[in-house]
Design an enzyme around this catalytic site. Structure first.
Site, PDB file in Angstrom:
ATOM      1  N   GLU A   1       1.556  -4.166  -7.125  1.00 15.41           N
ATOM      2  CA  GLU A   1       1.567  -4.209  -5.676  1.00 15.41           C
ATOM      3  C   GLU A   1       0.211  -4.100  -5.101  1.00 15.41           C
ATOM      4  OE1 GLU A   1       2.674  -5.186  -2.979  1.00 15.41           O
ATOM      5  OE2 GLU A   1       3.684  -3.831  -1.891  1.00 15.41           O
ATOM      6  N   ASP A   2      -0.233  -4.624  -4.052  1.00 14.44           N
ATOM      7  CA  ASP A   2      -1.467  -4.537  -3.375  1.00 14.44           C
ATOM      8  C   ASP A   2      -1.581  -3.314  -2.634  1.00 14.44           C
ATOM      9  OD1 ASP A   2       0.377  -5.267  -1.374  1.00 14.44           O
ATOM     10  OD2 ASP A   2      -0.986  -6.665  -0.514  1.00 14.44           O
TER      11      ASP A   2
ATOM     12  N   ASP B   1       2.067   1.487   1.405  1.00 16.12           N
ATOM     13  CA  ASP B   1       1.869   2.265   3.166  1.00 16.12           C
ATOM     14  C   ASP B   1       2.755   2.862   3.464  1.00 16.12           C
ATOM     15  OD1 ASP B   1       0.239   1.789   5.509  1.00 16.12           O
ATOM     16  OD2 ASP B   1       1.524   0.347   6.233  1.00 16.12           O
TER      17      ASP B   1
ATOM     18  N   PHE C   1      -6.587  -0.668   8.387  1.00 13.07           N
ATOM     19  CA  PHE C   1      -6.274  -2.180   8.060  1.00 13.07           C
ATOM     20  C   PHE C   1      -7.441  -2.737   7.076  1.00 13.07           C
ATOM     21  CE2 PHE C   1      -4.324  -6.128   8.007  1.00 13.07           C
ATOM     22  CZ  PHE C   1      -2.824  -5.853   8.075  1.00 13.07           C
TER      23      PHE C   1
ATOM     24  N   ARG D   1      -8.111 -13.372   2.656  1.00 12.56           N
ATOM     25  CA  ARG D   1      -7.848 -13.063   1.113  1.00 12.56           C
ATOM     26  C   ARG D   1      -8.879 -13.390   0.006  1.00 12.56           C
ATOM     27  NH1 ARG D   1      -2.058 -12.210   0.922  1.00 12.56           N
ATOM     28  NH2 ARG D   1      -1.091 -13.464   2.405  1.00 12.56           N
TER      29      ARG D   1
HETATM   30  P1  IMP Z   1       4.940  -0.726   3.320  1.00 16.01           P
HETATM   31  O1  IMP Z   1       6.300  -1.366   3.155  1.00 16.01           O
HETATM   32  O2  IMP Z   1       4.718   0.000   4.571  1.00 16.01           O
HETATM   33  O3  IMP Z   1       4.716   0.090   2.131  1.00 16.01           O
HETATM   34  O4  IMP Z   1       3.938  -1.923   3.296  1.00 16.01           O
HETATM   35  C1  IMP Z   1       3.359  -2.544   2.126  1.00 16.01           C
HETATM   36  C2  IMP Z   1       2.699  -3.826   2.440  1.00 16.01           C
HETATM   37  O5  IMP Z   1       2.387  -4.140   3.808  1.00 16.01           O
HETATM   38  C3  IMP Z   1       1.866  -4.132   1.597  1.00 16.01           C
HETATM   39  O6  IMP Z   1       2.361  -4.709   0.418  1.00 16.01           O
HETATM   40  C4  IMP Z   1       0.888  -5.223   2.429  1.00 16.01           C
HETATM   41  O7  IMP Z   1       1.360  -6.367   2.132  1.00 16.01           O
HETATM   42  C5  IMP Z   1       1.134  -4.674   3.795  1.00 16.01           C
HETATM   43  N1  IMP Z   1      -0.107  -3.929   3.908  1.00 16.01           N
HETATM   44  C6  IMP Z   1      -0.007  -2.730   4.237  1.00 16.01           C
HETATM   45  N2  IMP Z   1      -1.133  -2.046   4.631  1.00 16.01           N
HETATM   46  C7  IMP Z   1      -1.802  -3.293   4.880  1.00 16.01           C
HETATM   47  C8  IMP Z   1      -3.355  -3.633   4.997  1.00 16.01           C
HETATM   48  O8  IMP Z   1      -4.087  -2.504   5.447  1.00 16.01           O
HETATM   49  N3  IMP Z   1      -3.901  -4.858   5.168  1.00 16.01           N
HETATM   50  C9  IMP Z   1      -3.032  -5.852   4.842  1.00 16.01           C
HETATM   51  N4  IMP Z   1      -1.621  -5.541   4.435  1.00 16.01           N
HETATM   52  C10 IMP Z   1      -1.268  -4.419   4.705  1.00 16.01           C
HETATM   53 MG    MG Z   2       2.452  -6.782   0.116  1.00 18.89          MG
END
Ligand code: IMP
Ligand code: MG
Length: 183
Positions: A106-107, A110, A159, A172
């Site tokens: 995963e990237d 959050d 962000f 990207r």
């Molecule tokens: P979560 O479900 O809130 O944990 O969100 C995870 C996903 O939100 C990541 O896989 C990203 O694709 C996106 N995301 C969360 N933070 C960022 C950010 O700072 N920049 C870009 N995408 C983000």
């Molecule tokens: Mg993602």
């Protein structure tokens, strides 16, 4: 870099993690992952599209293991910087994972909702082992408890873009990771 659409607020990007630091971290993560899965028949590396595509490309080339690469795409964000609650499968895995060793890549973790949902889905298919490697972690944003065994970097609540990660599909292709700052 492409020009943002006129409707978007202008922003600049502050470098947060250099390309060199990322490369060094990817190498050490790959070493730990290779040791952990040393006895695997074949590791299925599951990249979560689209944000993990550069990370996964670099990571698999450093793994000293037999690997297969598959991709899963789920939606959660749209074009906003705010997390929406809904997570849908947009593109499913091509391969069967029952009885297999999986590494989910995963990237960013959050709130944890995306990863938690993905792990639930994969769990119903009865893989043998599932571990997670996330490039970035924002622990202060967590809403759902979810554990990634390997984390590249812990970052503050900013962000970020670059190294595969976008803001409204832009940036990207930035080789480093930077934080978006609105002007
Ligand atoms: P979560 O479900 O809130 O944990 O969100 C995870 C996903 O939100 C990541 O896989 C990203 O694709 C996106 N995301 C969360 N933070 C960022 C950010 O700072 N920049 C870009 N995408 C983000
Ligand atoms: Mg993602």
């Amino acid at each position: 870099m492409t020009t943002p659409p006129t409707s978007a607020k202008p922003y600049t990007i502050d470098e947060m993690i250099s390309a060199k630091a990322i490369a060094a971290r990817v190498e050490s993560l790959a070493r730990e992952i290779s040791e952990h899965f040393a006895d695997t028949e074949k590791l299925v590396v599951v990249g979560l599209l689209r944000g993990s595509f550069i990370f996964i490309a670099d990571l698999v080339r450093e793994l000293d293991l037999p690997v297969e690469v598959d991709f899963l795409e789920v939606s959660s964000y749209g074009n906003s910087t705010e997390s929406s609650r809904e997570v849908r499968i947009l593109k499913d895995l091509r391969g069967e994972i029952e009885g297999r060793d999986l590494l989910v890549v995963e990237d960013i973790v959050d709130t944890g909702r995306t990863l938690s949902h993905v792990l639930d889905i994969l769990g119903t298919r009865h893989p043998k082992r599932v571990e997670v490697c996330a490039l970035l972690d924002k622990p202060s944003r967590r809403e759902v408890e979810v554990k990634a065994r390997w984390i590249g970097f812990e970052i503050p609540d900013r962000f970020v873009v670059g190294y595969g990660i976008d803001y409204a599909q832009r940036n990207r292709n930035l080789p480093h990771i930077g934080a978006v700052r609105f002007l």
